[in-house]
Structure formats: C-alpha cells, structure tokens
Enzyme design. Structure first.
Site, PDB file in Angstrom:
ATOM      1  N   HIS A 178      79.934 -56.198  12.012  1.00  0.00           N
ATOM      2  CA  HIS A 178      80.010 -54.986  12.837  1.00  0.00           C
ATOM      3  C   HIS A 178      80.526 -53.817  12.024  1.00  0.00           C
ATOM      4  O   HIS A 178      79.960 -52.713  12.047  1.00  0.00           O
ATOM      5  CB  HIS A 178      80.913 -55.240  14.047  1.00  0.00           C
ATOM      6  N   CYS A 185      63.545 -51.681  12.285  1.00  0.00           N
ATOM      7  CA  CYS A 185      64.757 -50.881  12.489  1.00  0.00           C
ATOM      8  C   CYS A 185      66.029 -51.642  12.118  1.00  0.00           C
ATOM      9  O   CYS A 185      67.129 -51.183  12.405  1.00  0.00           O
ATOM     10  CB  CYS A 185      64.847 -50.388  13.930  1.00  0.00           C
TER      11      CYS A 185
END
Length: 605
Positions: free
Chosen positions: A177, A558
């Site tokens: 993250h 993406c």
C-alpha cells in the site's frame, strides 16, 4: 602495460594531456572512438594504452551512464549524424530516467547507512520523524518537513502521504500500500526496511543500538532504498532540453498511448505536464479518505437500512461531484477512466483493535454515550470482517449488494461532467469502469445501472463508455463473454498477479521474494515486472478472445506494470492500445513505448 591498465595498477593520465603531448596519437584515438560508436551505435567505455609511441586498444563495451548523460548522448548522436532517432532512443535505459524527475542525493554526498529497504518510490527527501497521519498533517500545516514512519500503511494513512515529504515502512515491498500510494503521489518511499523496529506506542525507531524519537531528522533515498540520519544535501532536478527533445521523438515513434493513474486534480495536472494523454485509472475510494468525508463515509457504512444508507450517500454526493469536476477540468477533452468503488467497506472504518482500546477507555471514564457509540462501531466492524477481504465483498460484488453506492457515484460523475462542459465548453471522454468482474452477468447488471442513472441525470448526450477491469483469471478465460457488454477492458495487473500466482503483494517481497531470487525461481518481483509466461499469457488470452468477440474493443492496462519498461514492451507486443501509470512514470512509459515500437519494427524487418 596493457594488463596494468586493465587491472588498475597504473593510474591513467588525463586525456587532455594526450592531446598536448601526443597530438597524432590523440587524433588517431578520436577517429577510432568515432568508429566504435558508429559500429556499436552506442556510447563506448573504452580502455587503451600507448606504449613506445604506439596506440593499443584494449577493450570496449557499451558505457553505463547516468540519465543526464544518456539523453545528451542520444541528442548529440542524432545531431552528428551518428544515429537515427529510433537508434538513439534505443540507447537509453528508460528505467534510469527517474533521476531527471525527482530530488536526489548529491553526487559526492557522504553518509552512513542506517537501514536499507526496498526502493519503493524514487526520489530523496528529509524531515522530522512522525508516526501518524494526523501528526504529519499537523506539522506540515505548521510549515515543517516530515517523514511518515510506520510498520505498514493502510487506507486511513493517505492524508499523511499528502502531508509528508516521504514515507518509510518496515514491512512490505514495491507492491505494498505504501509503495503504490507513494508512487502515485510522487513521494519518495523506502518500504520493507526490516532492520527498523518501529514502536508506535513509544513513538520510537530502534535499529542497531540507535534509538530515534519523534521529531528527529531522517533522510531517505527512495531510488536506492537507503535510510540515514545524516543531513545529506538534496539536489533538485534541472529542466533538461535534451530530455524534452528525446520525449518529442518518442511520441513520434510510439504506437501505445500513455495515460496516468490519478485521483486528484494536482496529480492530473502534473501528469498532463509530463505528457499523459488522459487518465487510465481514477480510484474513487481515495476521494472518501479526506477528513471532511470520512465521518460521512462511516455513517453510510454504519447504516442498517437502505434508506439510511441513501441519506448518507446524499451527503457524500456533492463532495464526490466536486472531486470529479476538478479532475475533469484538468483533463478536458481527454479520456478519463473512473473505477467505481472497489475496496471492501471495512477499510473505511478504524481497526477493531483501535476501537476496542477506545471502548475500554470510555468504560473506565464511565462515558455512557461514547460507550454505546463505540460498541455499535465495534459490532459493525466485526459484522463486516472477512477471512480474506481481498477476494471478498468488494468491487462489482459491492455494487450488486448495495447498488445505491454505485448509483451515487455515477450521478456524481454525470453531474460533474455536465457542470464542466457548461463552464469550459468541453467535457472529458468518460469511461466508467466496473472492478473485479468475473461473470458476464455482473457487467450486464452494472451497465444497465450506469446507463439508467446517466439518463436520469440528464447526461444522455455525454461521450461515455462502460468497461470492465480485468483482474481475475476467470475474467481472462471468458473475456469473449464479458466483451459483449464492454466497450473497453483495462487490465488490473496488480490484482491479476495476486490472483493468478496466489501471491499476496503485501507479504511476498518481505518474506518470500529474496529467497526465490536467490534460488533463481524469480529474477524480479512479479509485481514490478509482468510475469510474461503466466500472468502475461492471461492478458494476451483476454485481449485476443475479447477482440474476437468485439474487434473494436479498446484495451489498456492500469496496474503498476504500466510504468515498467520491460512490461511496456510486452503490452506493445500483446496489442494493447495504451498503458497507464503513476504521474512520475509517464515520461518513462513514453520512452519505453517508443523503444518497444522500434524493437518491433526491427524484428519485422
């Protein structure tokens, strides 16, 4: 004498001395060097010696050089007629170009390495240590430079990313993250610095007998994964006309489009300055993490009935619309792909441990109202908890269980596009993307929802397409079926790598990757560069079968692989239309796409 030169026993004289003392030999050497560069079509690192007045060439190889030298050589070689533009582009190591975009340590900087971690997001930064997002925001608002230091980061820490100059974590890797968010924002990040013992309760960092407190100086180099406490001088990148020239040539050579992953107007503006041709991924969940949205988002999640949930969503709609308007104004006239809400709802709530601690304190203080509220929150967190949330109630599944969430988002998108068109005269090309689709019926249902809401909100004349994120193996196997209801596919290669390989991107780089590289099972992280035989084959399969069903199906990617030069070359070969990457990787993707086109043309020749 030659052996002495190659082994380093002799200290060579400066080349300028040769020009003065042996002009004829110097002229001969210069001619040989020009011949070598013309032959190898690259800058050469050459070793030679002169013995008894005779020139001996010892060895030559393609020269390793910093990014500034690489783009300068490319431009000079074209201007001198040594190379063509395609040949000059091919000499550049696209992955090194980060140095032209971020602050770096000074070339002669001296420092002691405190810890090493994963070079998760490039650039250098320094500032005071802070341990929470709230402290980062508070100190940054007071004008102080801070580095956010945590064992790992979660969605609720994103406000701290905006405030901090850089991020350090003791866990995670390039696909964690912290790494993903930092790269998207252009913040330097060192992740997985396992030597750091980060004690959030004591607000201390302990490593090798050194203890650092909140407020102490820390300096990081996210390009090399270094952490130090020495006050290293940072060097800001200079505008380089050679780099701009090379990018212009690249745009004339590449077939692949290059978009950006951007969630804020600031990111979109920066990406457009770097040459992005639209947004390939807007992650709408990040819009709900701002301090003025979190209470409303939590109210929506805590709602027990659809009516209460819709009331809370009505409060969120103006905020979501304002966010989209900012993005659309920056990308007026360009395509913008908006992914509807993807993460499971529990990610927007505090952790169970945090709430349990607060509840214990409230009981000790006999605050009845706070106790009731915290008990209710804790109960809801437990209700929403899942054994494996990464493949749980998220993405399209969330939209099917609670369609009112997606309805609010589509309403905000439509109203924002209409407002921007009225103000600016042009709206972006809207692309609404449904995440985590595995079954064609899921996309059929969500396509109907999107079209209905757009029409209800008066957006029937907007340029709008609807597509699917392809990030599950089943979606690749049945891509022809999904394509019947899709205008485009966008490959989410981060999650496709997780689900295709069975690797947790938050764990593999900290626990497994180094051993797999040592044993030569892998040579690089599959989250850094695409696993061509496995995950790559899934991409090719879905691209092929999707276009078999719908020849004009638009194809993009993406995931973070969109900014990796080796992966970009693969996506070119696979026939995709565009790649999308974080703003600061856009120039690198432009160069890599041109190199892929050049290599492909040479192969066909």
């Amino acid at each position: 004498q030659g052996e002495d030169v190659v082994s380093g026993v002799r200290t060579p004289h400066d080349l300028g001395e040769m020009r003065e003392g042996m002009p004829a030999t110097h002229a001969q050497l210069m001619e040989i060097l020009r011949t070598l560069e013309a032959h190898y079509k690259d800058m050469q690192d050459t070793e030679f010696t002169v013995e008894d007045g005779r020139l001996y060439m010892l060895q030559t190889r393609n020269a390793k050089r910093p990014a500034q030298a690489a783009v300068r050589f490319a431009v000079d070689s074209v201007e001198e007629g040594l190379l063509t533009r395609p040949q000059a582009i091919a000499t550049i190591d696209a992955d090194t170009l980060d140095a032209l975009l971020h602050p770096t340590f000074g070339r002669d900087a001296e420092y002691e390495v405190l810890a090493r971690g994963v070079n998760a997001s490039p650039g250098a930064a320094k500032g005071e240590i802070v341990f929470t997002a709230a402290d980062a925001v508070e100190k940054a608002d007071a004008g102080r430079d801070v580095i956010l230091v945590r064992p790992f980061t979660e969605a609720e820490d994103v406000a701290g990313f905006f405030a901090a100059c850089g991020i350090v974590t003791s866990e995670g890797g390039k696909a964690s993250h912290a790494a993903l968010v930092a790269r998207g924002m252009g913040r330097p990040c060192v992740s997985g610095a396992a030597a750091l013992e980060i004690d959030l309760a004591a607000k201390e960092v302990r490593v090798s007998g050194t203890t650092l407190q909140e407020g102490d100086l820390i300096v990081i180099d996210g390009t090399s994964g270094i952490v130090t406490t020495d006050d290293v001088a940072l060097v800001d990148p200079d505008a380089d006309p050679n780099f701009e020239q090379v990018l212009e040539w690249a745009d004339g050579l590449r077939r692949l489009g290059v978009r950006t992953n951007a969630d804020t107007p600031e990111d979109a503006r920066k990406a457009r300055e770097f040459g992005a041709e639209g947004i390939g991924l807007c992650r709408t969940e990040h819009m709900f993490l701002a301090s003025d949205r979190q209470p409303k988002m939590r109210t929506m999640i805590m709602a027990r009935t659809e009516a209460d949930r819709r009331a809370a969503l009505d409060e969120l709609l103006p905020h979501q619309q304002a966010d989209f308007e900012g993005l659309f104004e920056e990308m007026s006239g360009l395509p913008v792909t908006i992914r509807l809400l993807d993460p499971p709802l529990h990610e927007f709530l505090p952790s169970a441990e945090e709430v349990a601690t607060d509840l214990e304190h409230a009981r000790m203080e006999e605050n009845a109202d706070e106790v009731r509220e915290l008990e209710r929150t804790l109960e809801r967190i437990h209700e929403l908890a899942e054994t494996n949330p990464m493949i749980g109630t998220r993405g399209v599944r969330l939209g099917i269980l609670h369609p009112e969430i997606y309805e609010m988002q589509v309403a905000a998108i439509t109203q924002a596009a209409l407002a921007v068109r009225e103000r600016a005269g042009a709206a972006p090309e809207l692309e609404v993307m449904i995440p985590l689709v595995a079954y064609e019926q899921e996309l059929e249902l969500m396509r109907g929802l999107v079209e209905r809401v757009v029409e209800q909100r008066g957006g029937g004349d907007l340029v709008l397409t609807i597509g699917s994120m392809i990030e599950l193996p089943r979606a690749c196997f049945v891509a022809d079926r999904i394509a019947r209801s899709a205008d485009f596919f966008s490959f989410g290669t981060n999650d496709l790598t997780q689900t295709g390989l069975g690797f947790s991107r938050d764990d593999i780089e900290g626990r497994i990757l180094s051993r797999y590289i040592d044993r030569k099972i892998l040579d690089r992280s599959p989250f850094e560069t695409i696993d061509k035989p496995g995950v790559g084959w899934l991409v090719r399969l879905a691209a092929w079968t999707g276009r078999e069903e719908k020849p004009d199906l638009k194809l993009g990617i993406c995931g973070e692989h969109g900014g990796d030069p080796d992966s970009v070359a693969f996506f070119h070969m696979a026939g995709l239309d565009y790649v999308s990457c974080s703003p600061y990787r856009v120039p690198i993707a432009r160069i890599a796409a041109a190199q892929a086109a050049v290599a492909s043309a040479q192969g066909e020749g």
